[in-house]
Design a protein around this motif. Sequence first.
Motif, mmCIF file in Angstrom:
data_model
loop_
_atom_site.group_PDB
_atom_site.id
_atom_site.type_symbol
_atom_site.label_atom_id
_atom_site.label_comp_id
_atom_site.label_asym_id
_atom_site.label_seq_id
_atom_site.Cartn_x
_atom_site.Cartn_y
_atom_site.Cartn_z
ATOM 1 N N LEU A 6 0.819 -1.204 0.000
ATOM 2 C CA LEU A 6 0.000 0.000 0.000
ATOM 3 C C LEU A 6 0.858 1.261 0.000
ATOM 4 C CD1 LEU A 6 -2.747 -1.053 2.556
ATOM 5 C CD2 LEU A 6 -2.962 -0.892 0.084
ATOM 6 N N ARG A 7 1.972 1.227 0.708
ATOM 7 C CA ARG A 7 2.844 2.405 0.786
ATOM 8 C C ARG A 7 3.494 2.723 -0.557
ATOM 9 N NH1 ARG A 7 3.104 4.260 5.831
ATOM 10 N NH2 ARG A 7 2.822 2.808 7.543
ATOM 11 N N ASP A 8 3.593 1.734 -1.436
ATOM 12 C CA ASP A 8 4.177 1.947 -2.757
ATOM 13 C C ASP A 8 3.225 2.678 -3.701
ATOM 14 O OD1 ASP A 8 6.523 0.710 -1.992
ATOM 15 O OD2 ASP A 8 5.921 -1.248 -2.784
ATOM 16 N N LYS A 9 1.958 2.729 -3.364
ATOM 17 C CA LYS A 9 0.960 3.376 -4.224
ATOM 18 C C LYS A 9 0.878 4.867 -3.903
ATOM 19 C CE LYS A 9 -1.889 -0.770 -4.449
ATOM 20 N NZ LYS A 9 -2.167 -1.091 -5.824
ATOM 21 N N ASN A 10 0.435 5.637 -4.901
ATOM 22 C CA ASN A 10 0.255 7.070 -4.644
ATOM 23 C C ASN A 10 -1.136 7.315 -4.047
ATOM 24 O OD1 ASN A 10 -1.637 7.185 -6.741
ATOM 25 N ND2 ASN A 10 -0.093 7.773 -8.251
ATOM 26 N N ASP A 11 -1.386 8.560 -3.664
ATOM 27 C CA ASP A 11 -2.632 8.897 -2.971
ATOM 28 C C ASP A 11 -3.871 8.578 -3.805
ATOM 29 O OD1 ASP A 11 -1.091 9.733 -0.886
ATOM 30 O OD2 ASP A 11 -1.439 11.875 -1.190
ATOM 31 N N GLU A 12 -3.817 8.878 -5.082
ATOM 32 C CA GLU A 12 -4.980 8.645 -5.954
ATOM 33 C C GLU A 12 -5.291 7.152 -6.050
ATOM 34 O OE1 GLU A 12 -8.259 9.442 -7.924
ATOM 35 O OE2 GLU A 12 -6.952 10.982 -7.090
ATOM 36 N N GLU A 13 -4.259 6.332 -6.186
ATOM 37 C CA GLU A 13 -4.468 4.885 -6.252
ATOM 38 C C GLU A 13 -5.052 4.361 -4.937
ATOM 39 O OE1 GLU A 13 -0.943 3.475 -9.316
ATOM 40 O OE2 GLU A 13 -0.459 3.717 -7.186
ATOM 41 N N LEU A 14 -4.608 4.925 -3.813
ATOM 42 C CA LEU A 14 -5.133 4.503 -2.522
ATOM 43 C C LEU A 14 -6.603 4.866 -2.375
ATOM 44 C CD1 LEU A 14 -2.158 5.345 -0.143
ATOM 45 C CD2 LEU A 14 -2.990 3.083 -0.783
ATOM 46 N N ARG A 15 -6.975 6.050 -2.847
ATOM 47 C CA ARG A 15 -8.386 6.451 -2.774
ATOM 48 C C ARG A 15 -9.265 5.549 -3.632
ATOM 49 N NH1 ARG A 15 -5.913 11.628 -3.098
ATOM 50 N NH2 ARG A 15 -5.844 12.556 -1.014
ATOM 51 N N GLU A 16 -8.766 5.203 -4.821
ATOM 52 C CA GLU A 16 -9.510 4.294 -5.693
ATOM 53 C C GLU A 16 -9.653 2.917 -5.045
ATOM 54 O OE1 GLU A 16 -7.680 4.116 -9.537
ATOM 55 O OE2 GLU A 16 -7.843 6.280 -9.837
ATOM 56 N N LEU A 17 -8.583 2.456 -4.423
ATOM 57 C CA LEU A 17 -8.624 1.159 -3.741
ATOM 58 C C LEU A 17 -9.610 1.188 -2.581
ATOM 59 C CD1 LEU A 17 -7.499 -1.710 -3.423
ATOM 60 C CD2 LEU A 17 -5.711 -0.732 -1.972
ATOM 61 N N GLU A 18 -9.632 2.286 -1.840
ATOM 62 C CA GLU A 18 -10.573 2.409 -0.729
ATOM 63 C C GLU A 18 -12.017 2.337 -1.231
ATOM 64 O OE1 GLU A 18 -11.848 5.438 2.879
ATOM 65 O OE2 GLU A 18 -10.249 6.028 1.509
ATOM 66 N N ASN A 19 -12.306 3.046 -2.319
ATOM 67 C CA ASN A 19 -13.653 3.009 -2.893
ATOM 68 C C ASN A 19 -14.018 1.598 -3.364
ATOM 69 O OD1 ASN A 19 -14.150 5.708 -2.440
ATOM 70 N ND2 ASN A 19 -13.349 6.335 -4.425
ATOM 71 N N GLU A 20 -13.046 0.922 -3.965
ATOM 72 C CA GLU A 20 -13.261 -0.439 -4.430
ATOM 73 C C GLU A 20 -13.580 -1.378 -3.259
ATOM 74 O OE1 GLU A 20 -10.220 -3.142 -6.588
ATOM 75 O OE2 GLU A 20 -10.303 -1.248 -7.700
ATOM 76 N N LEU A 21 -12.811 -1.234 -2.186
ATOM 77 C CA LEU A 21 -13.027 -2.076 -1.004
ATOM 78 C C LEU A 21 -14.380 -1.794 -0.365
ATOM 79 C CD1 LEU A 21 -9.453 -1.921 0.561
ATOM 80 C CD2 LEU A 21 -10.555 -3.927 -0.433
ATOM 81 N N ARG A 22 -14.771 -0.524 -0.322
ATOM 82 C CA ARG A 22 -16.067 -0.173 0.248
ATOM 83 C C ARG A 22 -17.214 -0.769 -0.581
ATOM 84 N NH1 ARG A 22 -16.155 3.362 4.355
ATOM 85 N NH2 ARG A 22 -14.248 4.521 4.770
#
Length: 71
Positions: A6-22
Amino acid sequence: MKTSELRDKNDEELRELENELRDRLVKLNVAKATQRAHNSAQFSRIKKDIARVKTILHERQLGLGTAEGEA
């Protein structure tokens, strides 16, 4: 998902991943409500992944270094 991944990803990718998980969590809740959920362990795993993503985003927002958090 590992924290190092997760730390290797940028902020935008993390936000997209969070939305996907939700979205996945909502679908699991619907399946649970209609009694079609097969693996209840997925609920806690997804919730923990969301918490990891939010923690990393919050650390970056506060400007905390990764060396401090992983020591």
